[in-house]
Design a protein around this motif. Sequence first.
Motif, PDB file in Angstrom:
ATOM      1  N   MET A  25       0.814  -1.211   0.000  1.00 53.72           N
ATOM      2  CA  MET A  25       0.000   0.000   0.000  1.00 53.72           C
ATOM      3  C   MET A  25       0.853   1.268   0.000  1.00 53.72           C
ATOM      4  SD  MET A  25      -3.253  -0.707  -0.091  1.00 53.72           S
ATOM      5  CE  MET A  25      -4.415   0.277   0.875  1.00 53.72           C
ATOM      6  N   ASN A  26       2.099   1.130   0.352  1.00 57.09           N
ATOM      7  CA  ASN A  26       2.951   2.306   0.531  1.00 57.09           C
ATOM      8  C   ASN A  26       4.228   2.148  -0.285  1.00 57.09           C
ATOM      9  OD1 ASN A  26       1.200   3.326   2.784  1.00 57.09           O
ATOM     10  ND2 ASN A  26       1.876   1.407   3.689  1.00 57.09           N
ATOM     11  N   PRO A  27       4.146   2.438  -1.587  1.00 53.84           N
ATOM     12  CA  PRO A  27       5.272   2.157  -2.464  1.00 53.84           C
ATOM     13  C   PRO A  27       6.485   3.047  -2.209  1.00 53.84           C
ATOM     14  CG  PRO A  27       3.523   3.296  -3.663  1.00 53.84           C
ATOM     15  CD  PRO A  27       2.965   2.959  -2.325  1.00 53.84           C
ATOM     16  N   ASP A  28       6.279   4.232  -1.680  1.00 53.42           N
ATOM     17  CA  ASP A  28       7.398   5.171  -1.602  1.00 53.42           C
ATOM     18  C   ASP A  28       7.316   6.095  -0.395  1.00 53.42           C
ATOM     19  OD1 ASP A  28       5.167   6.517  -2.389  1.00 53.42           O
ATOM     20  OD2 ASP A  28       6.163   7.720  -3.924  1.00 53.42           O
ATOM     21  N   GLN A  58      -3.301  -3.980   4.594  1.00 49.10           N
ATOM     22  CA  GLN A  58      -4.681  -3.560   4.264  1.00 49.10           C
ATOM     23  C   GLN A  58      -5.044  -3.747   2.796  1.00 49.10           C
ATOM     24  OE1 GLN A  58      -5.078   0.522   5.660  1.00 49.10           O
ATOM     25  NE2 GLN A  58      -3.575   0.203   7.274  1.00 49.10           N
ATOM     26  N   ARG A  59      -4.398  -4.686   2.131  1.00 52.45           N
ATOM     27  CA  ARG A  59      -4.504  -4.782   0.688  1.00 52.45           C
ATOM     28  C   ARG A  59      -5.781  -5.425   0.179  1.00 52.45           C
ATOM     29  NH1 ARG A  59      -4.336  -3.443  -3.624  1.00 52.45           N
ATOM     30  NH2 ARG A  59      -2.740  -3.503  -5.219  1.00 52.45           N
ATOM     31  N   ILE A  81       3.381  12.292  -7.221  1.00 53.52           N
ATOM     32  CA  ILE A  81       2.483  11.556  -6.339  1.00 53.52           C
ATOM     33  C   ILE A  81       2.237  10.160  -6.892  1.00 53.52           C
ATOM     34  CG2 ILE A  81       0.107  11.477  -5.513  1.00 53.52           C
ATOM     35  CD1 ILE A  81       0.328  14.669  -5.767  1.00 53.52           C
ATOM     36  N   ARG A  82       2.524   9.141  -6.094  1.00 58.36           N
ATOM     37  CA  ARG A  82       2.204   7.793  -6.536  1.00 58.36           C
ATOM     38  C   ARG A  82       1.011   7.267  -5.765  1.00 58.36           C
ATOM     39  NH1 ARG A  82       6.932   3.488  -6.907  1.00 58.36           N
ATOM     40  NH2 ARG A  82       8.393   5.150  -6.378  1.00 58.36           N
ATOM     41  N   VAL A  83       0.183   6.507  -6.435  1.00 60.86           N
ATOM     42  CA  VAL A  83      -1.052   6.020  -5.818  1.00 60.86           C
ATOM     43  C   VAL A  83      -0.953   4.507  -5.663  1.00 60.86           C
ATOM     44  CG1 VAL A  83      -3.513   5.725  -6.190  1.00 60.86           C
ATOM     45  CG2 VAL A  83      -2.457   7.912  -6.705  1.00 60.86           C
ATOM     46  N   ALA A  84      -1.334   4.017  -4.485  1.00 68.79           N
ATOM     47  CA  ALA A  84      -1.216   2.575  -4.219  1.00 68.79           C
ATOM     48  C   ALA A  84      -2.295   1.823  -4.975  1.00 68.79           C
ATOM     49  CB  ALA A  84      -1.358   2.309  -2.742  1.00 68.79           C
TER      50      ALA A  84
END
Lengths: 446, 446
Positions: free
Chosen positions: B26-29, B251-252, B443-446
């Motif tokens: 959920m949190n790539p970066d 939480q995937r 901005i990256r989105v999970a």
Amino acid sequence: MSRITGLRVRDIRFPTSREHDGSDAMNPDPDYSAAYVEVTTDALDGLTGSAFVFTIGRGNEVQEAAIAALRGHVVGRDAEALLADMGGTWRSMVHDSQLRWLGPEKGVMHMAIGAVVNALWDLKAKRAGLPLWALLASMSPEDLVDLVDFRYLTDAITPAEALELFRAAEPLRAERRRRLEQSGYPAYTTTPGWLGYDDDKLARLCREAVADGFTQIKLKVGGSVDEDVRRLRIARQVVGPDVRIAIDANQRWDVDEAVEWIDRLREFDIAWVEEPTSPDDVLGHAEIARRIAPVPVATGEHMANRVIAKQLIQADAMRVLQIDATRVAGVNENVAILLLAAKHGVRVCPHAGGVGLCEAVQHLSMFDAVALSGALEDRCIEFVDHLHEHFVTPVDVRGGRYWPPTAPGAGTEMLSDSLDAHTYPDGPVWAAASAADPVRDTIRVA
Amino acid sequence: MSRITGLRVRDIRFPTSREHDGSDAMNPDPDYSAAYVEVTTDALDGLTGSAFVFTIGRGNEVQEAAIAALRGHVVGRDAEALLADMGGTWRSMVHDSQLRWLGPEKGVMHMAIGAVVNALWDLKAKRAGLPLWALLASMSPEDLVDLVDFRYLTDAITPAEALELFRAAEPLRAERRRRLEQSGYPAYTTTPGWLGYDDDKLARLCREAVADGFTQIKLKVGGSVDEDVRRLRIARQVVGPDVRIAIDANQRWDVDEAVEWIDRLREFDIAWVEEPTSPDDVLGHAEIARRIAPVPVATGEHMANRVIAKQLIQADAMRVLQIDATRVAGVNENVAILLLAAKHGVRVCPHAGGVGLCEAVQHLSMFDAVALSGALEDRCIEFVDHLHEHFVTPVDVRGGRYWPPTAPGAGTEMLSDSLDAHTYPDGPVWAAASAADPVRDTIRVA
């Protein structure tokens, strides 16, 4: 093509605590406030999308900071692209992996997303020349389903089931819309019921409510049970046996306490008991609902998101679901919640009042009445007669009913003069207030 | 007598996303960050109370604004009075009726209260000349119960029951403390398990974990099930059959998806499955727990407050409760959650990592081991080997165990040089980063 050129946030506060308007067992002295957002574009139409998060005073500036944190998601973007894919726009903000940590999907950051989403809906509806409810009710079932993020919902509703619900309602839309426009949407009033009002004011406002055509009123309870008995007796005597009386505890009780308290008030024929305990306590609400039956439990104005809504329904924790226009992440998430309610046959009677909540939430109920559940006569939208004069298109409530807005937009735009006057802390209303009442920033604890 | 003279808030961020440290489904970066607060007084001792909310980057400034909104509750107050009645101090902030609206008791505003509460605990422990765990473990059962707000909890634990738990443990404190100081507290490590690491790095870090004495490791999962199978196979092969492997989905999944996914991973003898779905979804966790048994579910790092903790326990939704030092409203609320767990026999294995979470949360487990549950060998505190060098008193983890801190305070004070270097956006680390990598704010989105 047009671009979003600006996202302006303003701290707007009304000094409502001076008159005890809005006083209840948990909120003795609210100053109704709005963290207000305006989205501007470089389009020639000059249209602005406006919306807000409703708060009750201190901390409105925190909400402001949270809205400002979303600037990068909006400013500089292609307006048509954002507005054409409101589902994708919603996801891009809610699933921003770094911002998500601040909730996830709850509290200040989630409400901020709601305000920006709602401002974009306001802009989209104005561009379409339609009131928001009618815009939503003109969208195809497929497009409506696309608005919703089904993550965490599929054990209660799937996209296919949602599509089925919208499709089933589609042939009925025209007739339902005619009915809505002819008869309005039922309202109930909380105006008489604030804890800070004395008995005379309570009785007078109850009388006025009946005279105004309301068939349900609501009283705040939870301060003292003896007081509640006394006030309910007055109210019941004034309104007679046929007007429904709901009560609202504003999260005041633990489970056992709620059950005992409500036992003392049963004799007054209670339409519903609202927020008996913590809004996060699905299991607590379920236990209370079981033990006070057949008196119905109502809740939802503080439910943080669609996942809590889902569980309230799964656990049979309430009979009346009270959506709020600015607590969750905007129109999209409320469509998800309306879908959950429609599928599981739960009555939705929105929370409103505050500042602008009536103006905003009516669109959701009217959309639902036309394009989703179709239910209407077993429902009612809360009405409180405060602060409507600050809106460009204030609600039209007559004869105990909300009449469908006809102006383009989401109803959430405030008057420019009102914004300027109530800007905190430098607007003239607040500058005057500080001079008149130097202790008004004293912190009171519920 | 001394007064609180200042509450300073700083936006501190570490550019961890450059190395994929902390990357999960959920949190790539994430850029591990701290909204850092320092409370100063006019006492001659010159002591400062420091604490923080952990975030993962964007929005840290929102958290900063929320902490600043609490200034009126602290600055100008009598320091001794605030510190002598930490239960009352907690209530004055959590029940501030206007600020409460912004949660209630969840998200940005609640975490902000946690940081201020924890900074006061840091100050109190420094004044007492004790590490926080020892300070708490020296308090009387009555004083410990006074820290806790039992509102919304009495259907699961009453003040009398809490008192009984503390009293029963009191005669055992000295012996338990000796044992803790002799043997340390078990740790497990997540260092090998981030999704962004390649197979060689995974294998190498697994080997090192075993060599370092860890008997449990944790792997992030939820990106792709085939990848997860492959990575778990590597990890199991490297660590052998006796080291426990937990997995963390962050939480995937939805409910059915979680059950199906975990079925594919069962063969690797899973110690626990962490955060399979939304942290708000008590009923979803309960359903997953039932269907994947005997594989245990773990959750809690994102539970918003004690009311969610209560329900997770009531619904039998997990076997392992993972408290977090900065998600809820500080030490007091974690004492409430530890009480709930102790009464209902639930294992507590804290979430840590990030920046400073290890330093902070160890005190809570050690207090619990001495003065409450007394349990220790069936538990473990998460350890991630990142960013400890920025703390005045970094954790002491050796041989797979946390060794009890001896320095006065709560462990949450950062080094002055680290604070200056990592101040966002103007500190030298960030000024350099923007020059080197102009797209890092994408901005990256999970």
